[in-house]
Design an enzyme around this catalytic site. Structure first.
Site, PDB file in Angstrom:
ATOM      1  N   GLY A  24      66.019 -16.043 -24.240  1.00 56.19           N
ATOM      2  CA  GLY A  24      65.421 -15.749 -22.953  1.00 56.19           C
ATOM      3  C   GLY A  24      63.968 -16.153 -22.878  1.00 56.19           C
ATOM      4  O   GLY A  24      63.517 -16.761 -21.901  1.00 56.19           O
ATOM      5  N   ARG A  28      60.173 -17.914 -27.829  1.00 59.39           N
ATOM      6  CA  ARG A  28      61.100 -17.758 -28.952  1.00 59.39           C
ATOM      7  C   ARG A  28      61.768 -19.093 -29.261  1.00 59.39           C
ATOM      8  O   ARG A  28      62.030 -19.423 -30.424  1.00 59.39           O
ATOM      9  CB  ARG A  28      62.154 -16.694 -28.646  1.00 59.39           C
ATOM     10  CG  ARG A  28      63.026 -16.356 -29.866  1.00 59.39           C
ATOM     11  CD  ARG A  28      64.087 -15.323 -29.531  1.00 59.39           C
ATOM     12  NE  ARG A  28      63.497 -14.039 -29.252  1.00 59.39           N
ATOM     13  CZ  ARG A  28      64.001 -13.160 -28.391  1.00 59.39           C
ATOM     14  NH1 ARG A  28      65.098 -13.439 -27.721  1.00 59.39           N
ATOM     15  NH2 ARG A  28      63.421 -11.995 -28.202  1.00 59.39           N
ATOM     16  N   ARG A  47      58.791 -25.645 -15.299  1.00 50.92           N
ATOM     17  CA  ARG A  47      58.640 -24.204 -15.084  1.00 50.92           C
ATOM     18  C   ARG A  47      58.309 -23.453 -16.372  1.00 50.92           C
ATOM     19  O   ARG A  47      58.558 -22.235 -16.489  1.00 50.92           O
ATOM     20  CB  ARG A  47      59.887 -23.603 -14.428  1.00 50.92           C
ATOM     21  CG  ARG A  47      60.153 -24.134 -13.022  1.00 50.92           C
ATOM     22  CD  ARG A  47      61.474 -23.629 -12.479  1.00 50.92           C
ATOM     23  NE  ARG A  47      61.673 -24.104 -11.095  1.00 50.92           N
ATOM     24  CZ  ARG A  47      61.542 -23.327 -10.026  1.00 50.92           C
ATOM     25  NH1 ARG A  47      61.202 -22.043 -10.163  1.00 50.92           N
ATOM     26  NH2 ARG A  47      61.751 -23.802  -8.813  1.00 50.92           N
ATOM     27  N   ARG A  91      73.508 -18.002 -27.489  1.00 49.91           N
ATOM     28  CA  ARG A  91      72.353 -17.220 -27.054  1.00 49.91           C
ATOM     29  C   ARG A  91      71.918 -16.289 -28.168  1.00 49.91           C
ATOM     30  O   ARG A  91      72.733 -15.552 -28.744  1.00 49.91           O
ATOM     31  CB  ARG A  91      72.703 -16.396 -25.807  1.00 49.91           C
ATOM     32  CG  ARG A  91      71.768 -15.204 -25.567  1.00 49.91           C
ATOM     33  CD  ARG A  91      71.898 -14.589 -24.199  1.00 49.91           C
ATOM     34  NE  ARG A  91      71.533 -13.185 -24.168  1.00 49.91           N
ATOM     35  CZ  ARG A  91      70.295 -12.712 -24.248  1.00 49.91           C
ATOM     36  NH1 ARG A  91      69.274 -13.543 -24.402  1.00 49.91           N
ATOM     37  NH2 ARG A  91      70.058 -11.404 -24.210  1.00 49.91           N
ATOM     38  N   SER A  94      67.654 -10.213 -27.198  1.00 48.52           N
ATOM     39  CA  SER A  94      67.479  -8.798 -27.483  1.00 48.52           C
ATOM     40  C   SER A  94      68.445  -7.986 -26.637  1.00 48.52           C
ATOM     41  O   SER A  94      68.915  -8.437 -25.590  1.00 48.52           O
ATOM     42  CB  SER A  94      66.038  -8.368 -27.210  1.00 48.52           C
ATOM     43  OG  SER A  94      65.667  -8.669 -25.885  1.00 48.52           O
ATOM     44  N   ASP A 207      65.785  -2.075 -28.680  1.00 41.68           N
ATOM     45  CA  ASP A 207      65.487  -0.691 -28.329  1.00 41.68           C
ATOM     46  C   ASP A 207      66.790   0.096 -28.276  1.00 41.68           C
ATOM     47  O   ASP A 207      67.869  -0.481 -28.105  1.00 41.68           O
ATOM     48  CB  ASP A 207      64.756  -0.607 -26.982  1.00 41.68           C
ATOM     49  CG  ASP A 207      65.544  -1.249 -25.856  1.00 41.68           C
ATOM     50  OD1 ASP A 207      66.100  -0.514 -25.033  1.00 41.68           O
ATOM     51  OD2 ASP A 207      65.601  -2.488 -25.800  1.00 41.68           O
ATOM     52  N   ARG A 220      59.782  -8.893 -30.824  1.00 42.48           N
ATOM     53  CA  ARG A 220      60.953  -9.527 -30.223  1.00 42.48           C
ATOM     54  C   ARG A 220      60.838 -11.047 -30.254  1.00 42.48           C
ATOM     55  O   ARG A 220      61.846 -11.750 -30.357  1.00 42.48           O
ATOM     56  CB  ARG A 220      61.138  -9.033 -28.782  1.00 42.48           C
ATOM     57  CG  ARG A 220      61.529  -7.565 -28.689  1.00 42.48           C
ATOM     58  CD  ARG A 220      61.956  -7.176 -27.287  1.00 42.48           C
ATOM     59  NE  ARG A 220      60.876  -7.265 -26.330  1.00 42.48           N
ATOM     60  CZ  ARG A 220      60.003  -6.289 -26.075  1.00 42.48           C
ATOM     61  NH1 ARG A 220      60.070  -5.152 -26.759  1.00 42.48           N
ATOM     62  NH2 ARG A 220      59.076  -6.442 -25.149  1.00 42.48           N
TER      63      ARG A 220
END
Length: 235
Positions: A24, A28, A47, A91, A94, A207, A220
């Site tokens: 995401g 990362r 973007r 994918r 988190s 979490d 993360r």
């Protein structure tokens, strides 16, 4: 084949490998390029959604961000599958645990993905579609976790449209054995199914919705490397 580049990916045909590992957070993806790829070359910055192609153990692979939520991942994975010849998307993201046995830092391998999204309505199906992972990828991820000794669970996740929800109903998902909540995998699996390709979601528990435990944004972004190890073992 759409005219390339697409509106959201500024790459030429051939710039992107047939296997793409996505996160995401585009930072990362940059972290994976810098730490898992040899000779990475950036193919996208439209973007700010960074994408890189390089090699891992001599095999060509790309990494790329996909943004937050089903609308975002659906656009990027649709274009990759349908316009750039990508065959496999994994994918790494988190997730929030709603399972008492899953701890922060554990891995969740998504065998299936429930959703409260309306994404499947476009297919005009006579019932409810059940988005599932590619079995070969899932089996390989389990074998990798066993090999590395990583804590993991395989099962169902729920891809929710809501990060902030006025009336959360996590207990209802828990009653049906759903392990964790995230925001993208259902659309990834649907796009893979519709295009005849492969997909897998591997998430790290960032979490715990039941206990209130959580991690920082920096953790993360750069500390959740076990899911990356597993993903790159599947190349």
């Amino acid at each position: 084949m759409a005219k390339l580049p697409t509106p959201h990916i500024g790459a030429k045909l051939g710039d992107i490998a047939e296997t793409v590992i996505m996160a995401g957070d585009p930072l990362r993806a940059k972290f994976m390029a810098e730490n898992f790829l040899d000779n990475p070359v950036q193919f996208n910055n439209v973007r700010g959604m960074l994408g890189f192609t390089g090699t891992h153990d001599g095999k060509r692979v790309s990494v790329m961000g996909h943004g937050m939520g089903i609308p975002s991942i659906s656009i990027y994975t649709y274009e990759l599958f349908n316009f750039y010849g990508v065959k496999t998307i994994i994918r790494v993201g988190s997730t929030g645990s709603i399972n008492k046995d899953l701890k922060v830092g554990d891995l969740v391998i998504a065998m299936g993905a429930c959703t409260d999204s309306n994404y499947a309505s476009q297919y005009d199906l006579p019932g409810t579609f059940a988005p599932i992972a590619n079995f070969d990828l899932l089996r390989g991820a389990v074998e990798a976790c066993e090999k590395y000794g990583y804590r993991y669970k395989v099962g169902n996740v729920v891809s929710s449209d809501f990060f902030y929800c006025d009336n959360p109903k996590n207990d209802k998902w828990m009653n049906l054995g759903v392990l964790a909540v995230e925001m993208e995998i259902a659309a990834l699996y649907m796009n893979a199914a519709r295009s005849g390709n492969r997909a897998l979601g591997i998430c790290t528990v960032s979490d715990h919705i039941l206990t209130g435990e959580s991690t920082t944004a920096e953790e993360r972004q750069t500390k959740f490397t076990q899911m990356m190890d597993v993903a790159f073992s599947l190349i």
